[in-house]
Design an enzyme around this catalytic site. Structure first.
Site, PDB file in Angstrom:
ATOM      1  N   TYR A 199       0.849  -1.198   0.000  1.00 13.15           N
ATOM      2  CA  TYR A 199       0.000   0.000   0.000  1.00 13.15           C
ATOM      3  C   TYR A 199       0.880   1.241   0.000  1.00 13.15           C
ATOM      4  O   TYR A 199       1.881   1.290   0.722  1.00 13.15           O
ATOM      5  CB  TYR A 199      -0.911   0.032   1.229  1.00 13.15           C
ATOM      6  N   GLU A 236      -0.616   4.817  -0.492  1.00 13.12           N
ATOM      7  CA  GLU A 236      -1.428   6.023  -0.744  1.00 13.12           C
ATOM      8  C   GLU A 236      -0.579   7.268  -0.539  1.00 13.12           C
ATOM      9  O   GLU A 236       0.202   7.356   0.412  1.00 13.12           O
ATOM     10  CB  GLU A 236      -2.636   6.046   0.203  1.00 13.12           C
ATOM     11  N   ASP A 277      -6.549  14.061 -24.877  1.00 20.44           N
ATOM     12  CA  ASP A 277      -6.588  12.650 -24.476  1.00 20.44           C
ATOM     13  C   ASP A 277      -5.900  11.845 -25.579  1.00 20.44           C
ATOM     14  O   ASP A 277      -6.466  11.632 -26.654  1.00 20.44           O
ATOM     15  CB  ASP A 277      -8.042  12.208 -24.294  1.00 20.44           C
ATOM     16  N   THR A 329      -3.710   6.394 -21.884  1.00 20.60           N
ATOM     17  CA  THR A 329      -3.543   5.038 -21.376  1.00 20.60           C
ATOM     18  C   THR A 329      -2.087   4.661 -21.634  1.00 20.60           C
ATOM     19  O   THR A 329      -1.363   5.378 -22.339  1.00 20.60           O
ATOM     20  CB  THR A 329      -4.453   4.031 -22.095  1.00 20.60           C
ATOM     21  N   LYS A 349      -1.910   0.887 -25.110  1.00 21.26           N
ATOM     22  CA  LYS A 349      -2.302   0.808 -26.529  1.00 21.26           C
ATOM     23  C   LYS A 349      -1.031   0.931 -27.366  1.00 21.26           C
ATOM     24  O   LYS A 349      -0.182   0.054 -27.306  1.00 21.26           O
ATOM     25  CB  LYS A 349      -3.355   1.869 -26.834  1.00 21.26           C
ATOM     26  N   ARG A 402      -1.515  -2.351 -18.657  1.00 18.91           N
ATOM     27  CA  ARG A 402      -2.829  -1.710 -18.680  1.00 18.91           C
ATOM     28  C   ARG A 402      -2.863  -0.612 -17.609  1.00 18.91           C
ATOM     29  O   ARG A 402      -2.638  -0.892 -16.429  1.00 18.91           O
ATOM     30  CB  ARG A 402      -3.871  -2.790 -18.377  1.00 18.91           C
TER      31      ARG A 402
HETATM   32  N1  DSN Z   1     -10.201   1.473 -24.608  1.00 19.68           N
HETATM   33  C1  DSN Z   1     -11.040   2.129 -25.517  1.00 19.68           C
HETATM   34  C2  DSN Z   1     -10.857   1.632 -26.890  1.00 19.68           C
HETATM   35  O1  DSN Z   1     -11.025   0.449 -27.175  1.00 19.68           O
HETATM   36  O2  DSN Z   1     -10.552   2.449 -27.710  1.00 19.68           O
HETATM   37  C3  DSN Z   1     -12.449   2.063 -25.078  1.00 19.68           C
HETATM   38  O3  DSN Z   1     -12.553   2.537 -23.769  1.00 19.68           O
END
Ligand code: DSN
Length: 424
Positions: free
Chosen positions: A46, A48, A192, A218, A221, A227
């Site tokens: 943990y 925080e 984003d 994110t 990707k 993730r």
């Molecule tokens: N992760 C996104 C995508 O597949 O583009 C959807 O939230």
């Protein structure tokens, strides 16, 4: 003690990933080092708070890990502020909204059915329930965003936050123009970059850092990490609302954003994932990653050309990045049926709304495909032409189980040439 049930299922999933053609635009294959770190002892801790300011003892090593992740991320993007704690892109956005907005504030984002993201104001998401969303979209004729219309919407609705970024937009973003529009109405600009983050890190697309006040992303990707999510700022700046701290000094946005993530949105950070993010950021700083991102885009362009030669309609007419949005209305097959047929042939895609779609999100008129994962496997331009042959064959034979099975056998044999996690 072994859990045979889970082990068997893991093995089944590994075989599926190995044998199939992974064309989901938001997926990729993380390195073994990234995966191993996610399965490390750090999951037990943990922590925080933030490095040097934790609510738990024993965080000395964790602090070093998180600081390393922050430093590597800033080096990669040329930013000066990074928060590596968001558990996902949607939670990064939620934390940013919480930090920058009051309930009921107006936000201007990209329409979900035109390629935007749920967390940019969709009525079924917190962002559309807590805030007042207004949307810009693409032009029906070109499939492109009309910046003059964005400017008019901003002028009319005076949003507090403008969001640029998408889940299914195959084109690059004019961040500079978005910033001009944001400045003209006194809005903050959020970029984003969940989808193109890796391509931006690889310097293949326009750089949002100098233009956006805040950036979310994110990490799994095109960036090819574990993730998770992250938040960046090119430069820290004083909060625009005149808030001051106990010493009477202006509160900086870095502090506002950190509070948005913790304690605002999340509790304990996932330090095993943060360590894996640090590895991915280091991997993305190598020349080989730049070559990878070039090939991702080249593969997508090759697929676009091959699809067009078979009379497929592409939203926006092509691609600048890793993804393609195929409008199947001229092929008389729904996105749902196309996805199902392709999955039977071990070609994994997702059904997707296309701009001005007349079908529901459960049926859709399109499929979205991406080249980030297959490029990690080592597929090149010639291979992408072959993939389009299989896609076309499968869609033309969507009701022919035997034909789909034959394509699957060919796909499986073909993918055998591109090893994945061989020693597992
Ligand atoms: N992760 C996104 C995508 O597949 O583009 C959807 O939230």
């Amino acid at each position: 003690m072994r859990d045979i049930q889970i082990e068997t299922l893991l093995q089944k999933e590994l075989v599926r990933q190995r044998q199939g053609l992974e064309l989901i635009a938001s997926e990729n294959f993380a390195s073994k080092a990234v995966m191993k770190t996610m399965g490390s002892c750090l999951t037990n801790k943990y922590a925080e708070g933030y490095p040097g300011m934790r609510y738990y003892g024993g965080c000395e090593v964790i602090d070093e890990i998180e600081t390393l992740a922050i430093d590597r991320l800033n080096d990669l993007f040329g930013s000066t502020y990074a928060n590596v704690q968001p558990h996902s892109g949607a939670q990064a956005n939620a934390a940013i909204f919480l930090a920058l907005l009051e309930p009921g504030d107006t936000i201007l984002g990209f329409e979900l059915s035109h390629g935007g993201h749920l967390s940019h104001g969709s009525p079924v998401n917190f962002s559309g329930k807590v805030y007042k969303p207004i949307f810009y979209g693409v032009e029906e004729e070109s499939g492109l965003i009309n910046m003059e219309k964005v400017a008019k919407l901003a002028e009319l609705h005076k949003p507090k936050l403008i969001i640029c970024g998408a889940s299914a937009y195959p084109r690059d973003w004019d961040y500079k123009r978005f910033r001009q529009i944001a400045d003209s109405v006194g809005a903050l600009l959020l970029g984003d970059i969940a989808h193109p983050a890796g391509l931006i890190a690889g310097k293949q697309l326009d750089d949002p850092i100098p233009h956006c006040h805040v950036i979310s992303s994110t990490t799994h990707k095109t960036l090819r990490g574990p993730r998770g999510g992250l938040i960046l700022m090119g430069e820290d700046f004083e909060n625009p609302w005149g808030r001051i701290n106990k010493k009477g000094e202006p509160i900086m946005m870095s502090s506002v954003l950190n509070s948005g993530v913790f304690p605002g949105m999340q509790g304990g950070p996932l330090e095993h994932v943060i360590a894996a993010k640090a590895i991915a950021f280091e991997e993305a700083s190598h020349e080989s990653f730049i070559e990878y991102t070039k090939q991702v885009i080249s593969n997508a362009k090759t697929m676009a050309k091959a699809l067009k030669s078979k009379n497929y309609t592409l939203a926006s007419g092509g691609t600048d990045n890793h993804l393609l949005l195929i409008d199947l209305r001229s092929k008389s097959i729904s996105g749902k049926k196309a996805e199902k047929a392709l999955v039977k042939a071990d070609i994994t895609v997702n059904k997707n709304m296309v701009p001005f779609d007349d079908k529901s999100p459960f049926i859709t008129s399109g499929i979205r495909i991406g080249t980030a994962a297959i490029t990690t496997r080592g597929l090149d331009n010639e291979n992408c032409e072959q993939i389009v042959e299989w896609i076309d064959e499968a869609l033309l034979n969507a009701d022919n189980e035997l034909k789909l099975h034959h394509i699957k056998i060919e796909v499986n044999r073909f993918m055998g040439q591109f090893p994945l996690y061989q020693d597992q």
